[in-house]
Design an enzyme around this catalytic site. Structure first.
Site, mmCIF file in Angstrom:
data_model
loop_
_atom_site.group_PDB
_atom_site.id
_atom_site.type_symbol
_atom_site.label_atom_id
_atom_site.label_comp_id
_atom_site.label_asym_id
_atom_site.label_seq_id
_atom_site.Cartn_x
_atom_site.Cartn_y
_atom_site.Cartn_z
ATOM 1 N N PHE A 33 -6.145 -26.693 24.506
ATOM 2 C CA PHE A 33 -7.577 -26.430 24.415
ATOM 3 C C PHE A 33 -7.397 -25.307 22.860
ATOM 4 O O PHE A 33 -7.981 -27.006 21.787
ATOM 5 C CB PHE A 33 -8.835 -26.550 25.068
ATOM 6 N N GLN A 99 -8.345 -22.624 36.284
ATOM 7 C CA GLN A 99 -9.605 -23.176 35.237
ATOM 8 C C GLN A 99 -8.515 -24.796 34.370
ATOM 9 O O GLN A 99 -9.672 -25.643 34.369
ATOM 10 C CB GLN A 99 -9.880 -22.756 33.749
ATOM 11 N N ASP A 102 -6.024 -30.394 36.522
ATOM 12 C CA ASP A 102 -4.497 -31.158 36.495
ATOM 13 C C ASP A 102 -3.929 -31.719 37.608
ATOM 14 O O ASP A 102 -3.319 -31.863 37.803
ATOM 15 C CB ASP A 102 -3.354 -31.006 35.073
ATOM 16 N N HIS A 119 -13.180 -25.703 37.014
ATOM 17 C CA HIS A 119 -14.227 -26.389 36.488
ATOM 18 C C HIS A 119 -13.168 -27.693 36.559
ATOM 19 O O HIS A 119 -13.368 -29.191 35.925
ATOM 20 C CB HIS A 119 -12.432 -26.384 34.631
ATOM 21 N N CYS A 127 -19.765 -39.496 41.006
ATOM 22 C CA CYS A 127 -21.381 -39.210 40.550
ATOM 23 C C CYS A 127 -21.916 -38.483 40.599
ATOM 24 O O CYS A 127 -22.225 -37.654 41.159
ATOM 25 C CB CYS A 127 -22.231 -40.285 41.607
ATOM 26 N N CYS A 152 -22.403 -45.379 39.419
ATOM 27 C CA CYS A 152 -22.315 -45.339 40.541
ATOM 28 C C CYS A 152 -23.360 -46.353 41.609
ATOM 29 O O CYS A 152 -24.620 -46.422 41.117
ATOM 30 C CB CYS A 152 -22.858 -44.134 41.155
ATOM 31 N N CYS A 155 -26.301 -44.882 43.373
ATOM 32 C CA CYS A 155 -27.546 -44.176 43.155
ATOM 33 C C CYS A 155 -27.467 -45.203 41.871
ATOM 34 O O CYS A 155 -28.577 -44.524 41.041
ATOM 35 C CB CYS A 155 -27.372 -43.423 44.057
ATOM 36 N N ASN A 218 0.544 -14.441 28.410
ATOM 37 C CA ASN A 218 0.163 -15.334 27.306
ATOM 38 C C ASN A 218 1.039 -15.824 26.132
ATOM 39 O O ASN A 218 0.968 -13.975 26.076
ATOM 40 C CB ASN A 218 -1.536 -15.134 26.556
HETATM 41 P P1 OAD Z 1 -6.789 -22.389 25.564
HETATM 42 O O1 OAD Z 1 -6.239 -23.049 25.074
HETATM 43 O O2 OAD Z 1 -8.407 -22.000 25.284
HETATM 44 O O3 OAD Z 1 -5.945 -21.184 25.706
HETATM 45 C C1 OAD Z 1 -4.371 -21.624 26.142
HETATM 46 C C2 OAD Z 1 -3.777 -20.403 26.152
HETATM 47 O O4 OAD Z 1 -2.215 -20.166 26.064
HETATM 48 C C3 OAD Z 1 -3.582 -19.844 25.100
HETATM 49 O O5 OAD Z 1 -4.065 -18.801 23.753
HETATM 50 C C4 OAD Z 1 -1.931 -20.442 23.608
HETATM 51 O O6 OAD Z 1 -1.396 -19.355 22.924
HETATM 52 C C5 OAD Z 1 -1.223 -19.802 25.554
HETATM 53 N N1 OAD Z 1 -0.250 -20.643 25.478
HETATM 54 C C6 OAD Z 1 0.422 -22.001 25.501
HETATM 55 N N2 OAD Z 1 1.091 -22.909 25.820
HETATM 56 C C7 OAD Z 1 1.738 -21.662 26.478
HETATM 57 C C8 OAD Z 1 3.150 -21.056 26.972
HETATM 58 N N3 OAD Z 1 3.846 -22.122 26.872
HETATM 59 N N4 OAD Z 1 3.039 -19.924 27.294
HETATM 60 C C9 OAD Z 1 2.222 -18.838 26.985
HETATM 61 N N5 OAD Z 1 1.444 -19.339 26.719
HETATM 62 C C10 OAD Z 1 0.741 -20.108 25.794
HETATM 63 O O7 OAD Z 1 -6.916 -22.595 27.345
HETATM 64 P P2 OAD Z 1 -8.663 -22.006 28.267
HETATM 65 O O8 OAD Z 1 -7.623 -20.335 28.314
HETATM 66 O O9 OAD Z 1 -7.475 -22.662 30.325
HETATM 67 O O10 OAD Z 1 -12.816 -25.741 29.966
HETATM 68 O O11 OAD Z 1 -9.046 -22.767 28.124
HETATM 69 C C11 OAD Z 1 -10.219 -22.208 28.910
HETATM 70 C C12 OAD Z 1 -10.965 -23.072 29.205
HETATM 71 O O12 OAD Z 1 -11.951 -24.126 27.792
HETATM 72 C C13 OAD Z 1 -11.143 -25.097 29.638
HETATM 73 O O13 OAD Z 1 -10.862 -24.743 31.334
HETATM 74 C C14 OAD Z 1 -11.868 -25.930 29.267
HETATM 75 C C15 OAD Z 1 -11.803 -25.793 26.998
HETATM 76 O O14 OAD Z 1 -13.289 -26.101 27.286
HETATM 77 C C16 OAD Z 1 -14.017 -26.376 29.976
HETATM 78 O O15 OAD Z 1 -14.213 -27.835 29.043
HETATM 79 C C17 OAD Z 1 -14.845 -25.793 31.046
HETATM 80 ZN ZN ZN Z 2 -24.194 -41.824 42.681
#
Ligand code: OAD
Ligand code: ZN
Length: 246
Positions: A33, A99, A102, A119, A127, A152, A155, A218
């Protein structure tokens, strides 16, 4: 090195709880993201209340989802997924908190009931009124028919991917199970998450406060590196590759 130290910590632990974010799936071709090129660098999130209120927001949401379909359909578990699945099969990992939406932890061998999806899941739809599940194919046929995000048949309320949007309620059961697991482990490993989205980002601290060791893997610094016992700023596939068994 950090990876050797992680090996020792894994060997010493009895109950390991992994907590994953989008970074574990980037080597599978799915963008995260917040990295350069990430989803939220290209598109503004569509908040839940907007999805509910606006047909055009729903249409846009489904357009985005179908534009990603080939990427999701082609994605296979990466080294990170496979390493965690090995620890699961070895009995060290009772369940995983993710989170991610996929389905790749399930594809790597975790039983569905052992993947706690905070998530939701993007491989099917629901729905938002009555919760009726729909296959994506059904939505696609309807959407291709009249260009409108469908409602849906039971509903009449809008049908949405079975994911959680900003502003949408977190799933109760998953929150409770993630809380219990975080408090019951002796090693908690946060993998590939920027740790900025709450309440999900609260679980590492919860585990730490309950006495677990905390490891963060990370490639970039995260919001919570300072509370970790070990931080590995490294590519996940490289860091977890040594733990891929069979
Ligand atoms: P982010 O995109 O915020 O963070 C992903 C982290 O993974 C980043 O800090 C990258 O540096 C790191 N990264 C990517 N590829 C990597 C690799 N090959 N090796 C090591 N590090 C790597 O994604 P999330 O923390 O998952 O929720 O985001 C949290 C939530 O924000 C998601 O579940 C989603 C989004 O909005 C909702 O939409 C409700
Ligand atoms: Zn429904």
């Amino acid at each position: 090195s950090g990876v050797e130290r992680l090996g020792d910590m894994i060997a010493e632990a009895r109950v390991i709880v992994p907590f994953t974010g989008a970074g574990i799936s980037t080597e599978c071709g799915i963008p995260d993201f917040r990295s350069p090129g990430g989803i939220w660098t290209r598109n503004r999130p569509i908040p839940f209340d907007e999805f509910v209120a606006s047909q055009s927001a729903r249409d846009e949401s489904w357009r985005r989802r179908f534009a990603m379909e080939e990427v999701f359909a082609a994605a296979k578990p990466g080294r990170g997924h496979r390493a965690l699945a090995s620890l699961y099969r070895a009995g060290k990992v009772p369940a995983i908190i993710t989170q991610n939406i996929d389905n790749l932890h399930q594809a790597s061998g975790f039983a569905g009931e052992h993947v706690i999806e905070l998530h939701g899941n993007t491989t099917y739809a629901r729905c938002i009124g009555c919760g009726q599940a729909y296959p994506l194919d059904w939505v696609k046929r309807r959407f291709d028919g009249d260009g409108l995000a469908p409602n849906c048949t039971a509903c009449g309320e809008p049908v949405k991917t079975a994911t959680i949007s900003f502003g949408q309620m977190m799933p109760d059961d998953e929150m409770q199970r993630a809380t219990a697991l975080s408090q019951a482990c002796d090693l908690f490993i946060a993998i590939g998450s920027s740790l900025v989205v709450w309440p999900a980002a609260g679980f590492p601290m919860m585990a730490k406060n309950a006495g677990a060791r905390l490891v963060i893997i990370n490639r970039e610094p995260t919001e919570q590196d300072d509370i970790a016992d070990l931080v590995i700023h490294h590519d996940i596939g490289e860091a977890l590759g040594p733990f891929v068994g069979n």
